[in-house]
Scaffold this motif. Sequence first.
Motif, mmCIF file in Angstrom:
data_model
loop_
_atom_site.group_PDB
_atom_site.id
_atom_site.type_symbol
_atom_site.label_atom_id
_atom_site.label_comp_id
_atom_site.label_asym_id
_atom_site.label_seq_id
_atom_site.Cartn_x
_atom_site.Cartn_y
_atom_site.Cartn_z
ATOM 1 N N ALA A 16 0.841 -1.207 0.000
ATOM 2 C CA ALA A 16 0.000 0.000 0.000
ATOM 3 C C ALA A 16 0.875 1.255 0.000
ATOM 4 C CB ALA A 16 -0.935 -0.009 1.209
ATOM 5 N N PHE A 17 1.955 1.214 0.771
ATOM 6 C CA PHE A 17 2.890 2.334 0.804
ATOM 7 C C PHE A 17 3.507 2.549 -0.588
ATOM 8 C CE2 PHE A 17 7.283 3.750 1.106
ATOM 9 C CZ PHE A 17 7.118 4.983 1.727
ATOM 10 N N LEU A 18 3.985 1.462 -1.204
ATOM 11 C CA LEU A 18 4.594 1.579 -2.525
ATOM 12 C C LEU A 18 3.585 2.018 -3.583
ATOM 13 C CD1 LEU A 18 6.999 -1.488 -2.530
ATOM 14 C CD2 LEU A 18 7.629 0.942 -2.400
ATOM 15 N N ASP A 19 2.335 1.594 -3.451
ATOM 16 C CA ASP A 19 1.296 2.046 -4.389
ATOM 17 C C ASP A 19 1.217 3.570 -4.398
ATOM 18 O OD1 ASP A 19 0.589 -0.567 -5.043
ATOM 19 O OD2 ASP A 19 -1.126 -0.610 -3.667
ATOM 20 N N GLU A 20 1.353 4.149 -3.209
ATOM 21 C CA GLU A 20 1.260 5.603 -3.075
ATOM 22 C C GLU A 20 2.547 6.310 -3.519
ATOM 23 O OE1 GLU A 20 1.036 8.818 0.520
ATOM 24 O OE2 GLU A 20 -0.137 6.988 0.756
ATOM 25 N N LYS A 21 3.686 5.778 -3.083
ATOM 26 C CA LYS A 21 4.965 6.467 -3.292
ATOM 27 C C LYS A 21 5.702 6.090 -4.575
ATOM 28 C CE LYS A 21 4.861 8.654 0.651
ATOM 29 N NZ LYS A 21 4.742 10.094 0.727
ATOM 30 N N ALA A 22 5.410 4.917 -5.118
ATOM 31 C CA ALA A 22 6.116 4.449 -6.325
ATOM 32 C C ALA A 22 5.135 3.741 -7.252
ATOM 33 C CB ALA A 22 7.266 3.519 -5.930
ATOM 34 N N PRO A 23 4.144 4.477 -7.763
ATOM 35 C CA PRO A 23 3.130 3.851 -8.616
ATOM 36 C C PRO A 23 3.752 3.012 -9.730
ATOM 37 C CG PRO A 23 2.630 6.177 -8.251
ATOM 38 C CD PRO A 23 4.010 5.928 -7.684
ATOM 39 N N GLY A 24 3.138 1.862 -9.987
ATOM 40 C CA GLY A 24 3.625 0.961 -11.025
ATOM 41 C C GLY A 24 4.740 0.045 -10.564
ATOM 42 N N TRP A 25 5.061 0.090 -9.280
ATOM 43 C CA TRP A 25 6.177 -0.703 -8.741
ATOM 44 C C TRP A 25 6.016 -2.188 -9.008
ATOM 45 C CZ3 TRP A 25 5.584 -4.529 -5.125
ATOM 46 C CH2 TRP A 25 4.341 -4.580 -4.477
ATOM 47 N N VAL A 26 4.784 -2.696 -8.978
ATOM 48 C CA VAL A 26 4.551 -4.137 -9.155
ATOM 49 C C VAL A 26 5.128 -4.618 -10.485
ATOM 50 C CG1 VAL A 26 2.754 -5.879 -9.496
ATOM 51 C CG2 VAL A 26 2.539 -4.236 -7.656
ATOM 52 N N ASP A 27 5.023 -3.800 -11.503
ATOM 53 C CA ASP A 27 5.504 -4.192 -12.824
ATOM 54 C C ASP A 27 7.022 -4.114 -12.964
ATOM 55 O OD1 ASP A 27 2.883 -4.647 -13.705
ATOM 56 O OD2 ASP A 27 2.623 -2.501 -14.127
ATOM 57 N N ARG A 28 7.679 -3.452 -12.023
ATOM 58 C CA ARG A 28 9.139 -3.344 -12.086
ATOM 59 C C ARG A 28 9.848 -4.479 -11.347
ATOM 60 N NH1 ARG A 28 7.484 2.029 -11.621
ATOM 61 N NH2 ARG A 28 7.805 2.140 -9.378
ATOM 62 N N ILE A 29 9.110 -5.307 -10.637
ATOM 63 C CA ILE A 29 9.725 -6.376 -9.853
ATOM 64 C C ILE A 29 9.958 -7.604 -10.728
ATOM 65 C CG2 ILE A 29 9.514 -7.861 -7.827
ATOM 66 C CD1 ILE A 29 9.667 -4.801 -7.205
ATOM 67 N N ASP A 30 11.191 -8.076 -10.748
ATOM 68 C CA ASP A 30 11.552 -9.305 -11.461
ATOM 69 C C ASP A 30 11.423 -10.451 -10.460
ATOM 70 O OD1 ASP A 30 12.761 -11.500 -12.668
ATOM 71 O OD2 ASP A 30 14.451 -10.336 -13.448
ATOM 72 N N LEU A 58 15.170 7.703 -0.803
ATOM 73 C CA LEU A 58 14.247 8.291 -1.779
ATOM 74 C C LEU A 58 12.798 8.228 -1.297
ATOM 75 C CD1 LEU A 58 15.704 6.836 -5.093
ATOM 76 C CD2 LEU A 58 15.813 9.217 -4.330
ATOM 77 N N LEU A 59 12.470 7.147 -0.600
ATOM 78 C CA LEU A 59 11.112 6.963 -0.096
ATOM 79 C C LEU A 59 10.895 7.625 1.265
ATOM 80 C CD1 LEU A 59 10.736 3.201 -1.068
ATOM 81 C CD2 LEU A 59 9.554 5.142 -2.144
ATOM 82 N N GLU A 60 11.959 8.245 1.786
ATOM 83 C CA GLU A 60 11.937 8.944 3.074
ATOM 84 C C GLU A 60 11.491 8.030 4.211
ATOM 85 O OE1 GLU A 60 9.459 12.325 2.131
ATOM 86 O OE2 GLU A 60 11.196 13.429 1.363
ATOM 87 N N GLN A 61 12.130 6.846 4.266
ATOM 88 C CA GLN A 61 11.809 5.850 5.286
ATOM 89 C C GLN A 61 13.060 5.470 6.066
ATOM 90 O OE1 GLN A 61 8.392 4.656 5.710
ATOM 91 N NE2 GLN A 61 8.418 6.597 4.608
ATOM 92 N N SER A 62 12.867 5.135 7.337
ATOM 93 C CA SER A 62 13.956 4.676 8.190
ATOM 94 C C SER A 62 13.988 3.149 8.188
ATOM 95 C CB SER A 62 13.736 5.178 9.617
ATOM 96 O OG SER A 62 12.615 4.507 10.194
ATOM 97 N N ASP A 63 15.014 2.583 8.806
ATOM 98 C CA ASP A 63 15.069 1.128 8.961
ATOM 99 C C ASP A 63 13.872 0.629 9.762
ATOM 100 O OD1 ASP A 63 17.330 0.444 7.493
ATOM 101 O OD2 ASP A 63 18.675 0.795 9.174
ATOM 102 N N ASP A 64 13.470 1.387 10.789
ATOM 103 C CA ASP A 64 12.301 0.989 11.583
ATOM 104 C C ASP A 64 11.044 0.957 10.722
ATOM 105 O OD1 ASP A 64 13.799 0.690 13.902
ATOM 106 O OD2 ASP A 64 13.331 2.697 14.652
#
Length: 117
Positions: A16-30, A58-64
Amino acid sequence: MTTAEDYRERVERGAAFLDEKAPGWVDRIDLDTLDVASDHLCVTAQAVEATYYFALSLLEQSDDDAQELGFVLPEHEHDARADELIAADEDDDLGTVYAPLTQAWRQLIERRRGVTS
């Protein structure tokens, strides 16, 4: 002990996070190379086409944050999983330790792509 359901819940949050921050991410995964234990082949790296830590930046996220989103295992879970594998006399390399999380991502992506097993 972390269950498959725990992994799925985290992965759903991460998706859900990637849907918002990196649209189309599903198609980039090998899916042939997907490996959550790899800095270059994990979901975040492939989703934004960068290494894991640069992707987090880039996604402005921490390890936590990454742990809560199912991008990586929390250290205590990593250690517990490695201990389980050692006790079962199985390989405890990172790929094996992270296999359940990688599998949860693989299943979510296949479901989103409409792939059936």
